[in-house]
Design a protein around this motif. Structure first.
Motif, PDB file in Angstrom:
ATOM      1  N   GLU A   1       0.794  -1.221   0.000  1.00  6.68           N
ATOM      2  CA  GLU A   1       0.000   0.000   0.000  1.00  6.68           C
ATOM      3  C   GLU A   1       0.830   1.276   0.000  1.00  6.68           C
ATOM      4  O   GLU A   1       0.308   2.347  -0.292  1.00  6.68           O
ATOM      5  N   ASP A   2       2.107   1.198   0.325  1.00 10.94           N
ATOM      6  CA  ASP A   2       2.938   2.405   0.411  1.00 10.94           C
ATOM      7  C   ASP A   2       3.091   3.040  -0.967  1.00 10.94           C
ATOM      8  O   ASP A   2       3.519   2.379  -1.918  1.00 10.94           O
ATOM      9  N   PRO A   3       2.752   4.322  -1.124  1.00  7.72           N
ATOM     10  CA  PRO A   3       2.861   4.980  -2.432  1.00  7.72           C
ATOM     11  C   PRO A   3       4.268   4.967  -3.011  1.00  7.72           C
ATOM     12  O   PRO A   3       4.437   4.853  -4.228  1.00  7.72           O
ATOM     13  N   LYS A   4       5.286   5.066  -2.156  1.00  7.35           N
ATOM     14  CA  LYS A   4       6.663   5.034  -2.651  1.00  7.35           C
ATOM     15  C   LYS A   4       6.981   3.690  -3.304  1.00  7.35           C
ATOM     16  O   LYS A   4       7.626   3.619  -4.348  1.00  7.35           O
ATOM     17  N   ILE A   5       6.535   2.628  -2.661  1.00  7.24           N
ATOM     18  CA  ILE A   5       6.811   1.296  -3.196  1.00  7.24           C
ATOM     19  C   ILE A   5       6.000   1.053  -4.465  1.00  7.24           C
ATOM     20  O   ILE A   5       6.482   0.431  -5.415  1.00  7.24           O
ATOM     21  N   GLN A   6       4.773   1.552  -4.480  1.00 13.30           N
ATOM     22  CA  GLN A   6       3.970   1.438  -5.700  1.00 13.30           C
ATOM     23  C   GLN A   6       4.658   2.138  -6.870  1.00 13.30           C
ATOM     24  O   GLN A   6       4.664   1.635  -8.000  1.00 13.30           O
ATOM     25  N   GLU A   7       5.284   3.290  -6.598  1.00 16.78           N
ATOM     26  CA  GLU A   7       6.018   4.024  -7.632  1.00 16.78           C
ATOM     27  C   GLU A   7       7.226   3.221  -8.109  1.00 16.78           C
ATOM     28  O   GLU A   7       7.508   3.149  -9.312  1.00 16.78           O
ATOM     29  N   LEU A   8       7.946   2.622  -7.157  1.00 15.05           N
ATOM     30  CA  LEU A   8       9.118   1.803  -7.480  1.00 15.05           C
ATOM     31  C   LEU A   8       8.745   0.655  -8.405  1.00 15.05           C
ATOM     32  O   LEU A   8       9.397   0.416  -9.430  1.00 15.05           O
ATOM     33  N   ILE A   9       7.691  -0.054  -8.046  1.00 18.49           N
ATOM     34  CA  ILE A   9       7.263  -1.216  -8.833  1.00 18.49           C
ATOM     35  C   ILE A   9       6.702  -0.761 -10.180  1.00 18.49           C
ATOM     36  O   ILE A   9       6.947  -1.402 -11.214  1.00 18.49           O
ATOM     37  N   ALA A  10       5.981   0.355 -10.198  1.00 14.81           N
ATOM     38  CA  ALA A  10       5.413   0.857 -11.448  1.00 14.81           C
ATOM     39  C   ALA A  10       6.510   1.212 -12.449  1.00 14.81           C
ATOM     40  O   ALA A  10       6.392   0.916 -13.648  1.00 14.81           O
TER      41      ALA A  10
END
Length: 431
Positions: free
Chosen positions: A361-370
């Motif tokens: 759920e962390d937005p930073k991690i979502q950005e990394l994976i995206a």
């Protein structure tokens, strides 16, 4: 006589009672198996935390097995692996760098277990996409096809980390092209700030050079250089651009000449301390920065303008030919690939390949994976510059150091790194 005989029997019985538990304890100790495991991930990084969780899960599911874990440095393993794996001291499972020069080379030496049947039986071939399998499979030492000699269980790529506070304070916007990137760096130089944290005694500086080369390259260029599927010219437009541009960045103050004496760790710490507004390096820093940077806001962006970026499936788990408990090694690899451990990896700032993404759920991690998914979708993975030949890592480190120091011209540096490449490539039977 009867009393004497009875006394002897009582003494013998006492001896048996004393010795018997000792024999049983010894036999039990001998029956206990040990999984000998080595890896070099930071305990505060995403992979380090995920592998700690995997060890705990292994111990839970294998109560009669002792895990003997040793943390070994990246450089230590890189330099000593052939000697260690050729001895009786080899671990059962070990993290190792992927690519022709490392895992490919060891596979040719007969030091790695062929995992092909295990990969199929356990479904690893279904979990890893074809592009991620590239660094797990080697044919005559060349990655991309053939038997499985390792298993990756995360993704990684090179990006630009940036200090959002320093960007805002200096009126700098996130660049989307190389020209905009250079303009941003010039703004920092004009303010008396060196833009890039760089460590040239290890991998970071050569990866910057490679990103610049890739800005002028295409997929055919990468396949020729990395997979030997075509002609390579170290004075072509891409290589020349990369070498000349890097020298130019040093002359303009974008990279400090002091970088020639800095290792990767010092580079990362200097960025954490807010000494530099940017750092070009890999996703393996991401989880650590999430935990350790508390004094400023930070984020990342892909190298501006590049369709190709250094990156791959992550470092691989290998099972040495001399491993004593290979079945336990396979069980451990299985656990690291499980959604449970993969979700932990993702939530700690890594790039999972088999996670329950709804648990991240962390937005930073979502950005990394995206960003990683964007690279994969555009066929933008270009591996790493040191992969093509054994020992090439040290060649590139030395060459780029000389380029930064100004003791080699761009042409001289390209000649320096060309000779070892062709020496190895010419030694191969490429058909």
């Amino acid at each position: 006589m009867r009393k004497k005989m009875l006394s002897l029997l009582l003494v013998a019985a006492a001896v048996i009672m004393v010795v018997a538990p000792q024999v049983s304890s010894t036999a039990q100790a001998q029956d206990q198996r040990t999984l000998k495991l080595w890896h070099y991930e930071s305990p505060t990084g995403a992979m380090g935390k995920a592998w700690d969780a995997a060890i705990a899960k292994f111990e839970e599911t294998h109560p009669d097995v002792k895990v003997e874990f040793e943390s070994r440095g990246f450089e230590e393993i890189r330099q000593t692996a052939p000697m260690i794996l050729n001895s009786d001291e080899a671990p059962d499972v070990m993290e190792y760098n992927k690519g022709n020069a490392t895992a490919g080379f060891l596979s040719q030496q007969g030091l790695l277990t062929d995992l092909t049947d295990v990969a199929v039986e356990r479904g690893w071939d279904q979990i890893l996409s074809p592009s991620l399998q590239t660094t797990s499979r080697y044919e005559n030492g060349i990655m991309g096809s053939g038997p499985w000699y390792g298993v990756t269980n995360y993704g990684e790529y090179v990006m630009v980390y940036y200090n959002q506070d320093m960007f805002a304070a200096n009126g700098v916007e996130v660049p989307t092209t190389l020209d905009e990137f250079e303009a941003a760096m010039q703004t920092f130089v004009d303010a008396g700030i060196t833009p890039l944290a760089v460590g040239a005694t290890e991998y970071p500086a050569q990866q910057i050079f490679y990103e610049l080369v890739l800005s002028q390259a295409d997929r055919d260029w990468v396949n020729a250089y990395q997979l030997y599927q075509g002609d390579v010219d170290f004075h072509d437009a891409a290589f020349t651009f990369g070498a000349e541009k890097m020298a130019d960045w040093v002359s303009k103050g974008y990279i400090s000449e002091d970088a020639t004496g800095l290792p990767a760790e010092d580079m990362g710490v200097s960025f954490e301390n807010g000494d530099f507004p940017m750092m070009i390096s890999g996703s393996w820093w991401y989880g650590r920065f999430m935990e350790e940077i508390t004094s400023f806001e930070w984020s990342t962006f892909l190298f501006p303008g590049n369709a190709l970026n250094a990156g791959s499936g992550g470092n691989i788990w290998i099972v040495p030919t001399n491993a004593k408990n290979k079945d336990l090694a396979y069980d451990f690899i299985d656990i690291t690939l499980s959604p449970e451990i993969q979700s932990i990896l993702g939530n700690e700032g890594g790039i999972p390949i088999n996670a329950d993404l709804e648990q991240i759920e962390d937005p930073k991690i979502q950005e990394l994976i995206a960003n990683f998914n964007t690279i994969i979708a555009d066929d933008g993975i270009a591996f790493y510059p040191d992969w093509p030949a054994p020992g090439y890592y040290d060649v590139l480190v030395s060459g780029v150091q000389e380029l930064i120091a100004g003791t080699m011209s761009p042409d001289e540096m390209l000649d320096f790194i060309a000779d070892p490449y062709f020496e190895y490539r010419d030694s191969l039977d490429l058909g």
